[in-house]
Design an enzyme around this catalytic site. Structure first.
Site, PDB file in Angstrom:
ATOM      1  N   SER A 109       0.450   4.762  -0.649  1.00 36.89           N
ATOM      2  CA  SER A 109       0.319   5.371  -1.971  1.00 36.89           C
ATOM      3  C   SER A 109       0.373   4.295  -3.052  1.00 36.89           C
ATOM      4  CB  SER A 109       1.416   6.429  -2.155  1.00 36.89           C
ATOM      5  OG  SER A 109       1.202   7.184  -3.325  1.00 36.89           O
ATOM      6  N   GLU A 207      -7.990   5.651   1.351  1.00 34.62           N
ATOM      7  CA  GLU A 207      -7.560   7.047   1.337  1.00 34.62           C
ATOM      8  C   GLU A 207      -7.053   7.397  -0.051  1.00 34.62           C
ATOM      9  OE1 GLU A 207      -4.139   8.664   1.619  1.00 34.62           O
ATOM     10  OE2 GLU A 207      -3.320   6.840   0.740  1.00 34.62           O
ATOM     11  N   HIS A 275      -1.590   9.803   2.548  1.00 35.64           N
ATOM     12  CA  HIS A 275      -1.409  11.177   2.050  1.00 35.64           C
ATOM     13  C   HIS A 275      -2.058  12.149   3.033  1.00 35.64           C
ATOM     14  CE1 HIS A 275      -1.317   8.572  -1.588  1.00 35.64           C
ATOM     15  NE2 HIS A 275      -0.331   9.384  -1.945  1.00 35.64           N
TER      16      HIS A 275
END
Length: 306
Positions: A109, A207, A275
């Site tokens: 993230s 991602e 995620h």
């Protein structure tokens, strides 16, 4: 690439908060899971400091990160959570050379800023894998223990990863060093002294979460115009959770399939790292991997730890 030492039984693992903080209850649950895995987790109270968006000021977070890294008794650092703010630490790391004392760093993230800096600027391998908040804190239902343990304990060389849901958007085979992370952070780094700059011939993993398809196209276009995508021999995309249009069309998969139609190498979609809606799998950054689109598989050719 410089590889840190593998984790053994009883290794001390420091929980750090380079970005946003997490609740004390989440931290305690995550610490318990690390103990269950055979490690000795440690942290300091700075992980509970607060600022408007982050776990304390950039100075506090950078100092805590360096303190844990420079502690000879600590073998690895794992992020408490993502959120926002890890990029703010990088100016405070000027002149510091973590590669002289290599250690494992685990996160995803917002912590892509640190993963990218460690791999691209420092030449260290790193781990794109589960953090404390929402992952280790929830136990094995929220992360994949097999890939996490294999890749941190030196058992990852030759590991074939074929998670359910991984599929091919473009056929072919490719191999190269794996780099990447969350798409938002990768693109945000461009034009800064800490720009994402992987080597030619790499495999790119990208991602994200809750980004509409046109935004994914916009960020991929930015990577293309910056010359990043032409360095890649193959592309691997994550699950892209919450990235479809609310109406159902177009989907993130549609947008990525359209964008990569002229990409010369294989393209995989749906690797569950970062995620994810299910367990978060672990990927090693900075080591050689190979992808086979026809078999929808990713093979780790070398361990990220020594």
């Amino acid at each position: 690439m410089i590889k840190p030492r593998a984790l053994g039984a009883g290794a001390r693992v420091a929980v750090v908060a380079p970005a946003s903080g997490c609740l004390r209850a989440e931290l305690e649950s995550g610490l318990a899971e690390l103990r269950r895995l055979g490690y000795e987790p440690v942290h300091d109270e700075s992980v509970f400091e607060t600022a408007i968006f982050t776990a304390g000021s950039a100075e506090v977070r950078a100092a805590a990160f360096r303190r844990a890294w420079d502690d000879p008794s600590i073998s690895a650092l794992i992020a408490a959570r993502g959120g926002y703010g890890s990029v703010q630490l990088l100016p405070h790391f000027e002149g510091w050379r973590p590669q002289q004392n290599p250690k494992i760093f685990i996160g995803y993230s917002d912590n892509t800023s640190l993963l990218s800096w460690l791999t691209c600027q420092c030449g260290l391998t790193a781990i794109h894998g589960p953090m404390i908040d929402g992952r280790l804190a929830k136990g094995s239902v929220a992360y994949d223990p097999a890939s996490f343990l294999a890749l941190t304990q030196g058992l990852g060389g030759g590991l074939d990863l074929q998670p359910e849901g991984l599929s091919a958007l473009k056929s072919g085979e490719a191999d190269g060093l794996l780099f990447g992370g969350t798409l938002t952070q990768l693109t945000a780094s461009l034009g800064t002294p800490y720009a994402f700059d992987p080597p030619h011939g790499c495999i790119l993993f990208m991602e994200d979460v809750n980004e509409r398809p046109y935004r994914i196209d916009r960020m991929l276009t930015q990577l293309r115009l910056a010359g990043v995508l032409r360095k890649a021999s193959g592309l691997v995309f994550g699950e892209m959770r919450g990235c479809d249009e609310p109406t159902g069309a177009p989907t993130a998969r549609d947008a990525i399939r359209s964008f990569t139609a002229d990409f010369p190498g294989p393209v995989l979609f749906g690797f569950p790292s970062g995620h994810t809606s299910g367990p978060c799998w672990t990927l090693p950054l900075g080591v050689r991997v190979s992808i086979n689109a026809s078999g929808a598989s990713l093979r780790i050719e070398e361990s990220p730890v020594a």
